[in-house]
Write an enzyme that holds these catalytic residues in place. Structure first.
Site, mmCIF file in Angstrom:
data_model
loop_
_atom_site.group_PDB
_atom_site.id
_atom_site.type_symbol
_atom_site.label_atom_id
_atom_site.label_comp_id
_atom_site.label_asym_id
_atom_site.label_seq_id
_atom_site.Cartn_x
_atom_site.Cartn_y
_atom_site.Cartn_z
ATOM 1 N N GLU A 1 0.818 -1.211 0.000
ATOM 2 C CA GLU A 1 0.000 0.000 0.000
ATOM 3 C C GLU A 1 0.851 1.261 0.000
ATOM 4 O O GLU A 1 0.508 2.242 -0.653
ATOM 5 C CB GLU A 1 -0.971 0.008 1.183
ATOM 6 C CG GLU A 1 -2.031 -1.089 1.146
ATOM 7 C CD GLU A 1 -2.923 -1.046 -0.096
ATOM 8 O OE1 GLU A 1 -2.914 -0.036 -0.821
ATOM 9 O OE2 GLU A 1 -3.624 -2.037 -0.346
ATOM 10 N N TYR B 1 -6.715 6.481 3.335
ATOM 11 C CA TYR B 1 -6.716 5.352 2.406
ATOM 12 C C TYR B 1 -5.963 4.145 2.970
ATOM 13 O O TYR B 1 -6.501 3.035 3.039
ATOM 14 C CB TYR B 1 -6.136 5.736 1.022
ATOM 15 C CG TYR B 1 -5.916 4.473 0.230
ATOM 16 C CD1 TYR B 1 -6.990 3.851 -0.394
ATOM 17 C CD2 TYR B 1 -4.684 3.841 0.217
ATOM 18 C CE1 TYR B 1 -6.835 2.627 -1.031
ATOM 19 C CE2 TYR B 1 -4.520 2.624 -0.409
ATOM 20 C CZ TYR B 1 -5.592 2.026 -1.035
ATOM 21 O OH TYR B 1 -5.441 0.827 -1.634
ATOM 22 N N CYS C 1 -17.375 -2.305 -20.559
ATOM 23 C CA CYS C 1 -18.681 -2.485 -19.914
ATOM 24 C C CYS C 1 -19.308 -3.849 -20.216
ATOM 25 O O CYS C 1 -20.013 -4.411 -19.375
ATOM 26 C CB CYS C 1 -19.630 -1.375 -20.339
ATOM 27 S SG CYS C 1 -19.125 0.262 -19.766
ATOM 28 N N ASP D 1 -10.221 5.401 -3.189
ATOM 29 C CA ASP D 1 -9.093 5.906 -3.970
ATOM 30 C C ASP D 1 -9.577 6.346 -5.345
ATOM 31 O O ASP D 1 -10.777 6.446 -5.581
ATOM 32 C CB ASP D 1 -8.021 4.811 -4.086
ATOM 33 C CG ASP D 1 -8.480 3.704 -5.025
ATOM 34 O OD1 ASP D 1 -9.706 3.516 -5.163
ATOM 35 O OD2 ASP D 1 -7.627 3.040 -5.628
#
Length: 347
Positions: free
Chosen positions: A49, A130, A210, A148
DNA sequence: AAAACGGGGCA
DNA sequence: TGCCCAGTTTT
């Protein structure tokens, strides 16, 4: 915020559950095999992270692998010299992340049990909203939603949010409550990673896929085909600045400088001031090269000057200046661009 | 609230 | 070339 949404499925606990299942099922099938997901641990989550802030997964992977070899756990990292820590971060940028992670490891090495609350995590150096949510959800099973850039993009499209946000940070702050409503408290870490993974691999900024999206039926923008407008984030004007750098070579060495004060501390670059008592204009230096680099929204033009003869420098050299022997070039920690330029200009 | 902080990948 | 990435800290 939710009151203005056209979609109403979020208000149905049953639909909400179906949405979470659809996303988690997709994640179980499609999750990328990333190094920090192999034999996962709190340490790996924290390191990944930190590295992933404003940095793409593909960029991070080789750094992460090398880091785990050098510093396999909090304890080994806590015992390392800062110089070696920065060297392992060389080229990744945002070097304060490395110093903060190093500091954090000195606390974490003594943990009997890690703290579980986001509040406690946020007191640690380099840990903001975050990372606190990411770490506590992924490694400690806490139902804390991350928000984020990926989450902002996915949610903006899912709910057809057309608000124009001042900047990315504002969008993240405003949409976090919505993200929190959607999180699956049974598998919070996987849910968070699923949304981010979807943003990274399907819900692209341009040309999202999509037709393969597992939550297309929940997505207002996907159904309307108007994903291109979202999210709406105002962009800041870019700026320019110029810096003069100096190239001084002597006795198989190059003069470099590492600031002790600014956030590039410990990272060497060509000096922007000479440790020279005389008038710099007297040097009548030649422009060796001109290079550009962008830091944030500022494009820097760096003019690298070479004095025609070696100027008489202060002795001893002031704090931060070092003669870097060419034979030690590989061992020095330089900023990415300066390493590149130095290697290009060396002959 | 706004600016600073790195560097790179990709349309 | 412009955008922006698994953001945080400083001003």
């Amino acid at each position: 915020m939710e009151n203005s949404l056209k979609t109403t499925w979020i208000q149905s606990e049953e639909k909400l559950g179906q949405y979470r299942i659809a996303l988690l099922n997709w994640f179980d099938e499609q999750r990328r095999d990333l190094p920090w997901r192999q034999d996962p641990s709190l340490y790996k989550t924290v390191v990944s992270e930190f590295m992933l802030q404003q940095t793409r997964v593909s960029t991070v992977i080789p750094y992460f692998t090398n880091w785990l070899n050098k510093f396999p756990d909090f304890y080994s990292l806590s015992q390392a010299d800062e110089k070696d820590v920065l060297k392992a971060w060389e080229g990744l940028g945002y070097y304060s992340r490395a110093r903060n992670l190093h500091q954090l490891s000195k606390t974490a090495a003594n943990w009997k049990h890690p703290p579980v609350s986001v509040k406690e995590w946020q007191t640690l150096p380099g840990v903001g909203p975050y990372i606190a949510a990411a770490v506590t959800s992924i490694s400690l099973d806490q139902p804390e939603a991350v928000c984020d850039g990926n989450v902002v993009r996915v949610l903006s499209r899912l709910f057809a949010i057309s608000e124009i946000f001042k900047d990315g940070a504002t969008a993240q702050k405003k949409l976090r409550p919505l993200a929190q409503k959607l999180i699956n408290s049974g598998r919070p870490g996987d849910y968070n990673q699923a949304v981010m993974e979807l943003g990274a691999t399907v819900c692209h900024r341009s040309s999202p896929l999509c037709s393969t999206c597992p939550i297309l039926s929940y997505c207002e923008s996907g159904r309307q085909g108007d994903w291109a407008d979202r999210p709406q984030i105002a962009r800041k004007a870019k700026k320019t600045a110029s810096i003069r750098r100096y190239w001084v070579e002597s006795q198989n060495s190059l003069l470099v400088h590492a600031s002790k004060k600014n956030r590039l501390q410990g990272i060497h670059e060509l000096p922007d001031k000479l440790p020279y008592s005389g008038n710099l204009t007297d040097l009548n230096s030649q422009v060796l090269a001109i290079r550009k680099r962008t830091i944030g929204r500022v494009e820097y033009t760096e003019e690298i000057h070479q004095p025609p003869q070696i100027p008489l420098l202060l002795d001893p050299l002031p704090q931060g200046y070092t003669w870097m022997k060419w034979s030690e070039l590989k061992n020095f920690t330089l900023s990415g661009p300066h390493r590149k330029w130095i290697e290009e200009l060396r002959d």
